[in-house]
Structure formats: structure tokens, C-alpha cells
Design a protein around this motif. Structure first.
Motif, PDB file in Angstrom:
ATOM      1  N   PHE A 109       0.821  -1.207   0.000  1.00  0.00           N
ATOM      2  CA  PHE A 109       0.000   0.000   0.000  1.00  0.00           C
ATOM      3  C   PHE A 109       0.857   1.260   0.000  1.00  0.00           C
ATOM      4  N   GLU A 110       0.643   2.075  -1.037  1.00  0.00           N
ATOM      5  CA  GLU A 110       1.340   3.347  -1.176  1.00  0.00           C
ATOM      6  C   GLU A 110       0.379   4.472  -1.555  1.00  0.00           C
ATOM      7  N   ALA A 111      -0.902   4.145  -1.717  1.00  0.00           N
ATOM      8  CA  ALA A 111      -1.908   5.133  -2.113  1.00  0.00           C
ATOM      9  C   ALA A 111      -3.286   4.523  -1.824  1.00  0.00           C
ATOM     10  N   GLU A 112      -4.328   5.295  -2.107  1.00  0.00           N
ATOM     11  CA  GLU A 112      -5.695   4.798  -1.889  1.00  0.00           C
ATOM     12  C   GLU A 112      -5.931   3.516  -2.694  1.00  0.00           C
ATOM     13  N   VAL A 113      -6.608   2.562  -2.063  1.00  0.00           N
ATOM     14  CA  VAL A 113      -6.945   1.288  -2.700  1.00  0.00           C
ATOM     15  C   VAL A 113      -8.415   0.988  -2.434  1.00  0.00           C
ATOM     16  N   ASP A 114      -9.135   0.587  -3.484  1.00  0.00           N
ATOM     17  CA  ASP A 114     -10.537   0.185  -3.349  1.00  0.00           C
ATOM     18  C   ASP A 114     -10.829  -0.828  -4.463  1.00  0.00           C
ATOM     19  N   LYS A 115     -10.576  -2.099  -4.167  1.00  0.00           N
ATOM     20  CA  LYS A 115     -10.657  -3.134  -5.183  1.00  0.00           C
ATOM     21  C   LYS A 115     -11.528  -4.295  -4.704  1.00  0.00           C
ATOM     22  N   ILE A 116     -12.236  -4.906  -5.652  1.00  0.00           N
ATOM     23  CA  ILE A 116     -13.033  -6.105  -5.384  1.00  0.00           C
ATOM     24  C   ILE A 116     -12.365  -7.268  -6.114  1.00  0.00           C
ATOM     25  N   TYR A 117     -11.701  -8.139  -5.370  1.00  0.00           N
ATOM     26  CA  TYR A 117     -11.035  -9.310  -5.961  1.00  0.00           C
ATOM     27  C   TYR A 117     -12.066 -10.419  -6.152  1.00  0.00           C
ATOM     28  N   LEU A 118     -11.973 -11.109  -7.282  1.00  0.00           N
ATOM     29  CA  LEU A 118     -13.012 -12.042  -7.706  1.00  0.00           C
ATOM     30  C   LEU A 118     -12.521 -13.485  -7.616  1.00  0.00           C
ATOM     31  N   GLY A 119     -13.418 -14.381  -7.245  1.00  0.00           N
ATOM     32  CA  GLY A 119     -13.079 -15.799  -7.201  1.00  0.00           C
ATOM     33  C   GLY A 119     -11.901 -16.076  -6.274  1.00  0.00           C
ATOM     34  N   THR A 120     -11.959 -15.525  -5.076  1.00  0.00           N
ATOM     35  CA  THR A 120     -10.820 -15.582  -4.157  1.00  0.00           C
ATOM     36  C   THR A 120     -10.771 -16.893  -3.387  1.00  0.00           C
ATOM     37  N   PRO A 121      -9.596 -17.262  -2.867  1.00  0.00           N
ATOM     38  CA  PRO A 121      -9.476 -18.497  -2.086  1.00  0.00           C
ATOM     39  C   PRO A 121     -10.193 -18.371  -0.744  1.00  0.00           C
ATOM     40  N   THR A 122     -10.329 -19.496  -0.068  1.00  0.00           N
ATOM     41  CA  THR A 122     -11.025 -19.495   1.218  1.00  0.00           C
ATOM     42  C   THR A 122     -10.164 -18.936   2.344  1.00  0.00           C
ATOM     43  N   LYS A 123      -8.869 -18.716   2.089  1.00  0.00           N
ATOM     44  CA  LYS A 123      -7.972 -18.206   3.121  1.00  0.00           C
ATOM     45  C   LYS A 123      -7.129 -17.062   2.562  1.00  0.00           C
ATOM     46  N   ILE A 124      -7.081 -15.954   3.307  1.00  0.00           N
ATOM     47  CA  ILE A 124      -6.309 -14.773   2.945  1.00  0.00           C
ATOM     48  C   ILE A 124      -5.493 -14.355   4.166  1.00  0.00           C
ATOM     49  N   ALA A 125      -4.260 -13.917   3.939  1.00  0.00           N
ATOM     50  CA  ALA A 125      -3.385 -13.504   5.039  1.00  0.00           C
ATOM     51  C   ALA A 125      -3.079 -12.013   4.943  1.00  0.00           C
ATOM     52  N   ILE A 126      -3.154 -11.330   6.096  1.00  0.00           N
ATOM     53  CA  ILE A 126      -2.795  -9.917   6.198  1.00  0.00           C
ATOM     54  C   ILE A 126      -1.585  -9.835   7.124  1.00  0.00           C
ATOM     55  N   LEU A 127      -0.438  -9.474   6.588  1.00  0.00           N
ATOM     56  CA  LEU A 127       0.830  -9.526   7.307  1.00  0.00           C
ATOM     57  C   LEU A 127       1.222  -8.142   7.797  1.00  0.00           C
ATOM     58  N   ASP A 128       1.425  -8.012   9.083  1.00  0.00           N
ATOM     59  CA  ASP A 128       1.852  -6.758   9.695  1.00  0.00           C
ATOM     60  C   ASP A 128       3.305  -6.933  10.129  1.00  0.00           C
ATOM     61  N   HIS A 129       4.220  -6.410   9.310  1.00  0.00           N
ATOM     62  CA  HIS A 129       5.649  -6.633   9.534  1.00  0.00           C
ATOM     63  C   HIS A 129       6.094  -6.066  10.880  1.00  0.00           C
ATOM     64  N   GLU A 130       5.651  -4.849  11.203  1.00  0.00           N
ATOM     65  CA  GLU A 130       6.133  -4.186  12.416  1.00  0.00           C
ATOM     66  C   GLU A 130       5.672  -4.910  13.682  1.00  0.00           C
ATOM     67  N   LYS A 131       4.431  -5.348  13.702  1.00  0.00           N
ATOM     68  CA  LYS A 131       3.912  -6.055  14.880  1.00  0.00           C
ATOM     69  C   LYS A 131       4.240  -7.539  14.869  1.00  0.00           C
ATOM     70  N   LYS A 132       4.850  -7.999  13.759  1.00  0.00           N
ATOM     71  CA  LYS A 132       5.116  -9.433  13.608  1.00  0.00           C
ATOM     72  C   LYS A 132       3.855 -10.249  13.913  1.00  0.00           C
ATOM     73  N   ARG A 133       2.763  -9.783  13.334  1.00  0.00           N
ATOM     74  CA  ARG A 133       1.456 -10.429  13.508  1.00  0.00           C
ATOM     75  C   ARG A 133       0.834 -10.662  12.146  1.00  0.00           C
ATOM     76  N   THR A 134       0.177 -11.786  12.004  1.00  0.00           N
ATOM     77  CA  THR A 134      -0.552 -12.087  10.777  1.00  0.00           C
ATOM     78  C   THR A 134      -2.010 -12.378  11.104  1.00  0.00           C
ATOM     79  N   PHE A 135      -2.893 -11.691  10.420  1.00  0.00           N
ATOM     80  CA  PHE A 135      -4.314 -12.029  10.482  1.00  0.00           C
ATOM     81  C   PHE A 135      -4.588 -13.060   9.390  1.00  0.00           C
ATOM     82  N   VAL A 136      -5.312 -14.096   9.722  1.00  0.00           N
ATOM     83  CA  VAL A 136      -5.747 -15.080   8.734  1.00  0.00           C
ATOM     84  C   VAL A 136      -7.269 -15.011   8.653  1.00  0.00           C
TER      85      VAL A 136
END
Length: 350
Positions: free
Chosen positions: A243-270
Motif C-alpha cells: 500500500f502506497e496510495a488509496e486502494v478500493d478493489k473487489i477481488y473475484l473468485g478468491t481463495p477461502t484463506k487470505i493472510a494480512i501480514l503486519d511486519h512491524e507487529k510481527k502479527r498475521t491475520f488469517v
């Protein structure tokens, strides 16, 4: 869970907002129950929140918790067993109907986005839900003791703007490990024999350390509709979303699992999902953040929306048919390799 409508003949449940039976009955305002010489905190508490709005607090024995407002059927807080807040809630959020609460997990129904005469993202997120004390069985694989069942039915005013009768049942549960699960069941109860069509999203706001330190994995190579370019269709080219600017996207046909990685907190949301084929990714960035009255100018740096959704192909239900959609969220420590999370460990792991 499946996105395929399923017709059943279960009778309508009676909504009664007086007590919580999930699984124990808790009188409004009750925070604890006597247990021996001490006081044991119950897994479910019905109490007053901001501006006197009714809210339900769910607690697990290891220390995790969640808060749910009856206004909107809206999860406003999800904390791990260390008491760390995992959802973003704006410091300027307005807890006053009919304004939707900014942050947490708003429910977008019967539409996502803005079409026709309906307000943006539909009306479910700014209606008062009832506690469902007699819900039909919810298929579940969790051993959670902390859960609540809510129900929403249309008012006369709702029927004027969206002339369809429905029952929307929502179960919100917290697992012993602290995972948060939302399961929705929407049934067409039209007496005139007419089907209805809707779109849907769990508009989840994740709390992140710094948006520039975040990456989303699991959506690589997929097609998406770009809401910033008139919903034009593109294909994701990067090996992860950053992320470097505004984002507003609808991803299609997505998998059942997505990961959101927070490098600074060393935490991943699944994020795990069923019955919801799409995923919306949104951050308003600086200009749009300053234009929103209920959002702090700099708060875009500390939030990211990744939303399990059904948007591209609307869901149609005939009378008596039911749709189910589920979202499960977990937060796990990150394992880094060369400064980046090993996606195989997160996306392929259990």
C-alpha cells in the motif's frame, strides 16, 4: 457453509431482546455470577455501551474478548488474550443512529456499495437487531462457549425502500483460542412468491501498525474490479498487495484463506471464509480520510479493510430458500524469512 441457496421449512423464531441465552441466560447489566468465595466472569454479558446503546461482551477463559452492539449487529472490538485490540475503530466513530459505526465489522446487506434507492452498503448496519433466543441449529465446528445469536427482520420503513420480507440470523462466536467467527443465514420469507437478490460483505477493519508495513497474500494473479476506475477489470500483477496510495478493489473468485501480514507487529491475520467468493480491499488514504467527518485525518495509517464478500454475482433466493456465509478471523505470530513472511506457512498451514 455454502453459497448455494438451501430451502428448508424451519418456522420463524421469535426475537426477544430481553435476555441472552448463548448459552447461559444473562440479565441485562449482569457482569458476573457468584462462584464459591469469588466471582467468576460469565462468557456473555449484556450491558450498556456508548450513548446508552445495548452491547454484548463475549469473553473466553484465556482472556480474549469481543464486543457486539445490537445497533447494526456490529462487532466493535476483538481483543487477544493479551488485551491487544485487533480491530480498528475510529476515534471519531459516531455511536448515534442512523449513522453507521466507523470501524469494527459493519454488515453490508442487502447491498454492497451504492445502487438505486438504497443507502450505501444497505441498511443492516444501521438497524437495531434483536437477540434471537430460539435460533435453529447453526452448523459449527467450534467449541466456543462465548457466542450470541442475533436476528434482523425488515421494518415497515425497510419494506418501502426494499420490498422484500427476510430473516437475517447472525451468530457471533469467540473460540477458546480467541478466533472470531461470524456466521450469517439469510432467508427469503416473502409471502407473495417473489424471489429477491442481494449482495453482501463483512466490512472488516483490521488494526495495523502502519499501512506501509502491511502486505496481503492470497490474492496474487486474481482479477479485480477497481472502484477507483469505474469498476474496470484488471489482473493483480504483484506477488503480494502492498500500500502506497488509496486502494478500493473487489477481488473475484478468491481463495477461502487470505493472510494480512503486519511486519512491524510481527502479527498475521488469517481470514477464512465460506459462501463468500469475493474479497474487498480498501484503504482511503490521506485525501479521502480528511473528507470523512467520522474518521481521523491520520487514521488511515493504522487500518486496512479486507472484506469477505459476495459482490460480482448477486445472490438470488426464492421464498423459503436460505443463504449462508461465514467469516473466521485469527491472529497469529508471524514467522519471517528475509524480511517477509513465508506465505506457505500461513496460507497452507492450519
Amino acid at each position: 457453509m455454502s453459497s448455494t441457496p438451501q430451502a428448508t421449512a424451519a418456522p420463524a423464531a421469535t426475537a426477544a431482546p430481553a435476555t441472552v441465552r448463548a448459552p447461559a441466560t444473562v440479565a441485562p447489566g449482569s457482569a458476573a455470577a457468584a462462584s464459591g468465595s469469588g466471582r467468576e466472569r460469565l462468557p456473555i454479558e449484556l450491558c450498556k455501551g456508548i450513548n446508552g446503546l445495548d452491547k454484548i461482551v463475549l469473553r473466553e477463559v484465556r482472556g480474549s474478548s469481543a464486543e457486539v452492539y445490537l445497533y447494526g449487529g456490529h462487532v466493535t472490538s476483538w481483543k487477544n488474550d493479551h488485551g491487544e485490540e485487533l480491530l480498528f475503530l475510529s476515534s471519531k466513530a459516531i455511536f448515534k443512529p442512523p449513522k453507521a459505526i466507523r470501524g469494527g465489522i459493519p454488515i453490508c446487506f442487502p447491498q454492497f456499495s451504492n445502487h438505486g434507492s438504497l443507502e450505501q452498503h444497505g441498511f443492516a448496519r444501521n438497524r437495531i437487531w434483536s437477540i434471537d433466543n430460539d435460533p435453529p441449529p447453526f452448523p459449527t465446528s467450534t467449541s466456543a462457549k462465548a457466542f450470541v445469536d442475533l436476528i434482523l427482520k425488515p421494518t415497515e420503513e425497510d419494506l418501502k425502500i426494499w420490498p422484500h420480507s427476510f430473516e437475517f440470523r447472525l451468530r457471533i462466536s469467540l473460540s477458546p483460542a480467541g478466533d472470531l467467527m461470524l456466521t450469517s443465514r439469510i432467508r427469503n420469507t416473502n409471502a407473495d412468491g417473489k424471489p429477491f437478490t442481494f449482495t453482501f460483505a463483512y466490512h472488516t477493519y483490521f488494526s495495523v501498525s502502519d499501512i506501509s508495513e502491511v502486505r496481503v497474500e492470497g490474492l496474487e494473479t486474481l482479477d479485480y474490479l477497481d472502484n477507483l476506475q469505474n469498476k474496470e477489470r484488471f489482473t493483480e500483477q504483484g506477488d503480494a498487495i502492498t500500500f502506497e496510495a488509496e486502494v478500493d478493489k473487489i477481488y473475484l473468485g478468491t481463495p477461502t484463506k487470505i493472510a494480512i501480514l503486519d511486519h512491524e507487529k510481527k502479527r498475521t491475520f488469517v481470514l477464512r471464509k465460506d459462501g463468500l467468493p469475493d474479497a474487498v480491499v480498501w484503504n482511503p488514504w490521506e485525501k479521502k480520510a480528511k473528507a470523512m467527518a467520522d474518521f481521523g485525518d491520520e487514521e488511515y495509517k493504522h487500518m486496512l479493510c479486507v472484506e469477505a464478500a459476495a459482490v460480482e454475482k448477486p445472490i438470488t433466493l426464492k421464498p423459503g430458500e436460505e443463504w449462508r456465509g461465514r467469516q473466521e478471523l485469527s491472529a497469529v505470530p508471524s514467522s519471517y524469512c528475509s524480511g517477509q513472511l513465508d506465505p506457505r506457512r500461513v496460507l497452507l498451514g492450519s
